[in-house]
Design a protein around this motif. Structure first.
Motif, short mmCIF file in Angstrom:
data_model
loop_
_atom_site.label_atom_id
_atom_site.label_comp_id
_atom_site.label_asym_id
_atom_site.label_seq_id
_atom_site.Cartn_x
_atom_site.Cartn_y
_atom_site.Cartn_z
N ARG A 87 0.84 -1.21 0.00
CA ARG A 87 0.00 0.00 0.00
C ARG A 87 0.87 1.25 0.00
NH1 ARG A 87 -2.26 0.41 5.45
NH2 ARG A 87 -0.21 1.32 5.82
N ASP A 88 1.82 1.31 0.94
CA ASP A 88 2.63 2.51 1.08
C ASP A 88 3.64 2.65 -0.06
OD1 ASP A 88 1.20 3.14 3.33
OD2 ASP A 88 2.68 2.32 4.72
N TYR A 89 4.21 1.54 -0.49
CA TYR A 89 5.16 1.56 -1.61
C TYR A 89 4.47 2.10 -2.86
CZ TYR A 89 8.42 -0.35 -5.10
OH TYR A 89 9.30 -0.50 -6.16
N PRO A 103 11.74 -3.65 -4.02
CA PRO A 103 11.51 -4.24 -2.69
C PRO A 103 12.20 -5.60 -2.60
CG PRO A 103 9.47 -3.39 -3.58
CD PRO A 103 10.48 -3.31 -4.69
N ARG A 104 12.70 -5.89 -1.42
CA ARG A 104 13.35 -7.18 -1.20
C ARG A 104 12.85 -7.76 0.12
NH1 ARG A 104 17.07 -3.34 0.48
NH2 ARG A 104 18.23 -3.89 2.35
N HIS A 105 12.94 -9.07 0.21
CA HIS A 105 12.50 -9.77 1.42
C HIS A 105 13.73 -10.20 2.19
CE1 HIS A 105 8.43 -9.68 -0.07
NE2 HIS A 105 8.90 -10.07 -1.24
N ALA A 112 12.63 -1.61 1.22
CA ALA A 112 13.16 -0.92 0.05
C ALA A 112 13.69 0.43 0.50
CB ALA A 112 12.11 -0.75 -1.03
N VAL A 113 14.81 0.85 -0.07
CA VAL A 113 15.42 2.13 0.27
C VAL A 113 14.84 3.20 -0.66
CG1 VAL A 113 17.57 3.45 0.41
CG2 VAL A 113 17.54 1.04 1.06
N PHE A 114 14.44 4.33 -0.07
CA PHE A 114 13.99 5.47 -0.87
C PHE A 114 14.71 6.74 -0.41
CE2 PHE A 114 11.01 5.56 2.69
CZ PHE A 114 10.82 6.91 2.95
N MET A 115 14.62 7.77 -1.25
CA MET A 115 15.22 9.05 -0.90
C MET A 115 14.12 10.08 -0.65
SD MET A 115 18.72 9.45 -3.09
CE MET A 115 17.91 9.94 -4.57
N ASP A 116 14.35 10.92 0.34
CA ASP A 116 13.39 11.99 0.60
C ASP A 116 13.69 13.16 -0.36
OD1 ASP A 116 15.45 13.61 1.74
OD2 ASP A 116 14.98 12.92 3.76
#
Length: 128
Positions: A87-89, A103-105, A112-116
């Motif tokens: 949902r959030d991804y 995304p990884r398990h 998953a790494v994201f940038m602001d």
């Protein structure tokens, strides 16, 4: 003795652009936005969150400005836990948040790494 982290100071270039990023793209709540002498007291937190909130602090010196987007020297800065990763991804992707990986398990959950908006790295994590 009981202790808890209440606020984490988070450097921003501009209060309003930071508020928009956190409330629109990450769906955080704006808890407080109070004018003070030469600054504002702006607090955001994840919806439904009971942990620490972010105190958005507009950089006021050249030294502070140089650390916007690199508050941890390139390492992941903050870990945003969710009860529904997909949902959030999807919401974040739809709203232009840049993910650095698929995304990884992992043993601890889905991540998953994201940038602001400034380039700080975050982990979006749904713990197992």
């Amino acid at each position: 003795m009981n202790q808890a982290l209440a606020l984490i100071s988070y450097l921003v270039r501009d209060y309003d652009e930071a508020i928009a990023f956190f409330t629109d793209k990450l769906q955080f709540e704006l808890i407080e936005d109070t004018p003070q002498e030469n600054k504002r007291w702006v607090v955001v937190r994840p919806r439904g969150g009971s942990g620490a909130s972010l105190l958005l602090a507009q950089a006021s010196t050249p030294e502070q400005e140089t650390t916007i987007g690199n508050q941890t020297g390139g390492r992941v800065f903050l870990f945003l836990h969710t009860d529904d990763f997909q949902r959030d991804y999807k919401h974040m992707q739809t709203h232009g948040v840049q993910f650095m990986e698929e995304p990884r398990h992992e043993a601890y959950g889905t991540v998953a790494v994201f940038m602001d908006l400034y380039g700080n790295k975050w982990d979006l994590v749904q713990p197992k």
